[in-house]
Scaffold this active site. Structure first.
Site, short mmCIF file in Angstrom:
data_model
loop_
_atom_site.label_atom_id
_atom_site.label_comp_id
_atom_site.label_asym_id
_atom_site.label_seq_id
_atom_site.Cartn_x
_atom_site.Cartn_y
_atom_site.Cartn_z
N ASP A 71 1.08 -1.37 -0.12
CA ASP A 71 0.24 0.26 0.22
C ASP A 71 0.55 1.36 0.13
O ASP A 71 1.18 2.03 -0.76
CB ASP A 71 -1.07 -0.33 1.65
N ARG A 86 0.51 2.98 16.36
CA ARG A 86 -0.02 4.15 15.65
C ARG A 86 0.25 5.51 16.04
O ARG A 86 0.80 6.44 15.55
CB ARG A 86 -1.13 4.34 15.65
N ASP A 94 -7.42 1.94 12.11
CA ASP A 94 -5.38 2.44 12.02
C ASP A 94 -5.72 3.11 11.50
O ASP A 94 -5.40 4.42 11.81
CB ASP A 94 -4.75 1.82 11.44
N SER A 150 -2.68 -10.21 6.18
CA SER A 150 -2.35 -8.34 5.74
C SER A 150 -2.26 -8.91 7.66
O SER A 150 -2.38 -9.24 8.66
CB SER A 150 -3.33 -7.95 6.19
N1 ARG Z 1 -7.05 -5.20 14.92
C1 ARG Z 1 -5.78 -4.75 14.69
C2 ARG Z 1 -6.39 -3.07 16.34
O1 ARG Z 1 -7.17 -2.90 15.46
C3 ARG Z 1 -4.83 -4.51 13.97
C4 ARG Z 1 -4.53 -4.06 13.18
C5 ARG Z 1 -3.88 -4.32 12.15
N2 ARG Z 1 -3.59 -6.08 11.34
C6 ARG Z 1 -3.60 -6.47 10.22
N3 ARG Z 1 -3.57 -7.68 10.52
N4 ARG Z 1 -2.78 -5.42 9.76
O2 ARG Z 1 -5.45 -2.64 15.98
#
Ligand code: ARG
Length: 391
Positions: free
Chosen positions: A12, A92, A121, A171
């Protein structure tokens, strides 16, 4: 126009470099923040330049991640919906902060990130960027372009962009505190997650692992007598505990964007440390403190998950947590194998536990009279109320 992009090196954000450049006729500056993911940052930088970045920054934020984020996840026992130690959620705001720092240095208000419109995110990034730079102009290419993953790969190939050969079809998001796995066939919550989805918790050691973890004011400082920085201690536990096949979390989780999603986590250190920490809190707190702390913990955890890191209450709750953790020092012994972990024992100089008081064999005993008096008054509210209601 100059755009500063938080760059993970994945598909991405690599495609985003070229897309931003073409769409806005912009100079793209990329920022990769090292929060403990197992990436080759030299390669990341090369990839950013090949995709069209004019400048790249690599920022080592591991210490800061441990000190400002992981330490509080331990102090506040942060497990979203009782199971997820917030590994992705915690990183994040820090990634956003570092990206904004670069934007300020580069004197631009344009800040970009790679999140889509379906995830948590984007909420965390957008709010963190705005908190650090209220006038920021946020661009999230993946919310604008209408490309599927296949389209992205095609776009990358056509533009001659070197994309990372993904080691897995899922992912993945990884940092010092955990590894998140979602997507592809395991997006169906009824499908069992195959062994190859896991990396940190493949069982290679049999038998049981015994650990003694020492905490100082809520923060783990020693494992089996050896003093370590928090970064090293977490790394050590992830690798050692993971070898015994412990540390997986299966979760059908309630996202902040309104729907459920299936996610798996590999979080060996987090699970061990939070369990041991909880045990030690129970050892030193009064029952009132213990019950109150659970409420504070749950509120803190929801704020962090839901992208509200900059909500003032989050900091207030941490201050409460820290104040209460002044007494959370001591040692917890645990045993781990593929099936789980158990606490073997604990010891703290602030433990009010008294053998003389608790033992059936010796020491202090309330007299029969004391016991009767206590029980009568203890139950008075309930029995009186019951009587007027039912006779
Ligand atoms: N569900 C998790 C969160 O919201 C992880 C998100 C990213 N997960 C990923 N496999 N890329 O914090």
């Amino acid at each position: 126009m100059k755009i500063v992009l938080a760059y993970s090196g994945g598909l991405d954000t690599t495609v985003a470099i070229r897309w931003l450049k073409e769409t806005f006729n912009a100079d793209v500056v990329t920022v990769s923040v090292d929060v403990g993911q197992s990436d080759d940052f030299k390669k990341l930088e090369e990839r950013a330049y090949l995709a069209g970045a004019v400048k790249h920054y690599t920022i080592d934020a591991k210490e800061e991640f441990a000190k400002r984020f992981i330490a509080y996840d331990i102090i506040m026992n942060g497990l979203y919906e009782d199971v997820y130690p917030l590994s992705t959620a915690l990183a994040r705001p820090l990634i956003a902060e570092k990206t904004v720092e670069v934007a300020k240095k580069e004197e631009t208000e344009y800040v970009a990130h790679g999140s889509t419109s379906k995830g948590n995110d984007q909420v965390r990034f957008d709010l963190a960027i705005k908190a650090m730079m209220p006038n920021a102009k946020i661009i999230a290419p993946a919310r604008i372009w209408k490309m599927t993953r296949e389209d992205e790969v095609k776009y990358a190939r056509e533009s001659g962009i070197p994309i990372k050969v993904e080691s897995t079809k899922y992912s993945i998001d990884e940092n010092l505190w955990g590894r998140s796995i979602e997507g592809d066939e395991i997006a169906d919550p009824s499908v069992e997650v195959p062994e190859e989805a896991f990396e940190w918790t493949r069982r290679v050691k049999q038998g049981k692992l015994r650990l003694s973890i020492e905490f100082d004011r809520g923060i783990p400082i020693r494992v089996n007598g050896e003093k370590m920085s928090l970064v090293d201690l977490v790394k050590f536990l992830n690798s050692e505990v993971g070898k015994y096949g412990f540390g997986r979390v299966e979760h059908l989780e309630n996202r902040v964007v309104g729907f459920k999603s299936r996610e798996n986590y590999e979080v060996p250190a987090a699970l061990v440390l939070i369990s041991a920490h909880k045990d030690l809190e129970k050892t030193v707190y009064t029952p009132l403190e213990l019950r109150f702390k659970k409420v504070a913990d749950a509120q803190w955890t929801d704020l962090v998950y839901q992208g509200l890191w900059y909500e003032p209450l989050r900091e207030t709750l941490q201050l409460v947590g820290e104040q209460m953790n002044k007494w959370v020092s001591g040692e917890v012994k645990v045993e781990i194998d593929g099936n789980g972990m158990r606490i073997l024992g604990r010891d703290s100089k602030y433990s009010p536990y008294s053998d003389k008081i608790a033992s059936y064999n010796k020491g202090w005993y309330p007299t029969d009279e004391m016991a009767r008096g206590f029980i009568e008054i203890w139950g008075l509210h309930s029995l009186l109320t019951r009587q007027v209601r039912y006779g």
